[in-house]
Design a protein around this motif. Structure first.
Motif, PDB file in Angstrom:
ATOM      1  N   GLU A  78       0.829  -1.210   0.000  1.00  0.00           N
ATOM      2  CA  GLU A  78       0.000   0.000   0.000  1.00  0.00           C
ATOM      3  C   GLU A  78       0.868   1.266   0.000  1.00  0.00           C
ATOM      4  O   GLU A  78       0.602   2.220  -0.740  1.00  0.00           O
ATOM      5  CB  GLU A  78      -0.920  -0.004   1.218  1.00  0.00           C
ATOM      6  N   LEU A  79       1.907   1.270   0.829  1.00  0.00           N
ATOM      7  CA  LEU A  79       2.762   2.453   0.938  1.00  0.00           C
ATOM      8  C   LEU A  79       3.490   2.760  -0.358  1.00  0.00           C
ATOM      9  O   LEU A  79       3.804   3.915  -0.661  1.00  0.00           O
ATOM     10  CB  LEU A  79       3.773   2.269   2.075  1.00  0.00           C
TER      11      LEU A  79
ATOM     12  N   TRP B  96      -1.341   7.395   8.628  1.00  0.00           N
ATOM     13  CA  TRP B  96      -1.176   7.623   7.185  1.00  0.00           C
ATOM     14  C   TRP B  96      -2.409   7.164   6.412  1.00  0.00           C
ATOM     15  O   TRP B  96      -2.888   7.860   5.512  1.00  0.00           O
ATOM     16  CB  TRP B  96       0.056   6.872   6.689  1.00  0.00           C
ATOM     17  N   LEU B  97      -2.940   6.005   6.773  1.00  0.00           N
ATOM     18  CA  LEU B  97      -4.114   5.489   6.092  1.00  0.00           C
ATOM     19  C   LEU B  97      -5.326   6.390   6.325  1.00  0.00           C
ATOM     20  O   LEU B  97      -6.177   6.558   5.439  1.00  0.00           O
ATOM     21  CB  LEU B  97      -4.429   4.070   6.576  1.00  0.00           C
TER      22      LEU B  97
ATOM     23  N   ARG C 181      -4.600   9.914   4.233  1.00  0.00           N
ATOM     24  CA  ARG C 181      -4.298   9.936   2.789  1.00  0.00           C
ATOM     25  C   ARG C 181      -5.553  10.225   1.961  1.00  0.00           C
ATOM     26  O   ARG C 181      -6.689  10.015   2.386  1.00  0.00           O
ATOM     27  CB  ARG C 181      -3.694   8.589   2.367  1.00  0.00           C
TER      28      ARG C 181
END
Length: 266
Positions: free
Chosen positions: A33-34, A262-263, A266
């Motif tokens: 994902e990153l 982060w999730l 974003r």
């Protein structure tokens, strides 16, 4: 990012995390994902490269396996207990995988589940490190039938991505009074039948997800994970014997929290 670089990075992540109590599956999902890829699209690849890390244990502990193999023919009690303990510890995972495999697979692309599992697992490790006082067992063959069965049951928690199979088995063993070195080695040995069976079952069930052009990438990823896992396993036992598991617990909490943030943003 070129696909080859992703293949190499995922191979490194698999080799680094498979035998550490930080969750290889969780890290592979988050890494994908990153780096801007969909975790669901790489799910089959992440499973298919596990044999590389599994073979690292065969190479590093070949003498142990040879002694057990020859000991079975000599009717050595220790060799038979070694095999018995591994078989008994595998049973719970096999049963649950057959009963709930489809439900478990639905979690394999869920990065949020991974984050929370990392955080909660880190907190559990810190608690166990404080309250548990393990005793010397001096080898997998000296574990009792009860200990082996309970460790196998605890291993099933790792079916939730982010929990960590190695972390569950090691800490489950320690909670039952097993010393860190024996707990870590039992986790290594238990990985071979557990991961081999899970990988074979997944690939048999989802062979259509392995396109012909993926085979080369799988071989590269497996080779990378094999090399990295050899280095990690060599260092891991000595590290945890000296420093314990608290460093991995804090890493899990920080990594899980950062990834969750982060999730969310974003």
């Amino acid at each position: 990012m070129p696909v080859l670089w992703l293949v190499i990075i995922l191979g490194i992540v698999e080799g680094l995390t498979e035998y550490l109590p930080v969750s290889s599956t969780g890290h592979l999902i988050l890494a994908t994902e990153l780096l801007g890829f969909r975790a669901e699209d790489w799910e089959a690849f992440n499973v298919a490269i596990q044999p590389g890390a599994i073979f690292a244990i065969v190479v590093l502990y070949w003498r142990t396996f040879w002694d057990v193999f020859t000991g079975l023919f000599r009717k050595d009690a220790g060799a038979w207990r070694f095999v018995r303990n591994l078989v008994v510890a595998c049973v719970p995972a096999v049963v649950l995988a057959l009963l709930f495999g489809d439900h478990i697979e639905k979690l394999l692309g869920n990065a949020v589940v991974v984050c929370w599992a990392l955080i909660i697992g880190g907190a559990v490790i810190l608690i166990l490190e404080k309250v548990v006082r393990p005793k010397e067992c001096n080898g997998v063959q000296n574990l009792s039938l009860r200990q082996s069965a309970l460790i196998g049951a605890v291993q099933c928690l790792a079916m939730v991505p982010g929990v960590s199979r190695s972390g569950a088995t090691i800490l489950g063993a320690m909670a039952l009074g097993v010393d860190r070195k024996t707990a870590a080695e039992f986790s290594f040995f238990l990985a071979m039948p557990t991961l081999s069976g899970a990988t074979a079952y997944y690939l048999f069930k989802h062979h259509d997800r392995i396109a012909p052009d993926m085979v080369g990438n799988i071989l590269i990823g497996s080779l990378v994970s094999f090399v990295v896992a050899i280095v990690v396993v060599k260092l891991f036992v000595g590290f945890v014997t000296r420093y314990g598991f608290a460093p991995f617990a804090w890493y899990r909490i920080v990594a899980g929290g950062a990834a969750l943030a982060w999730l969310t943003l974003r």
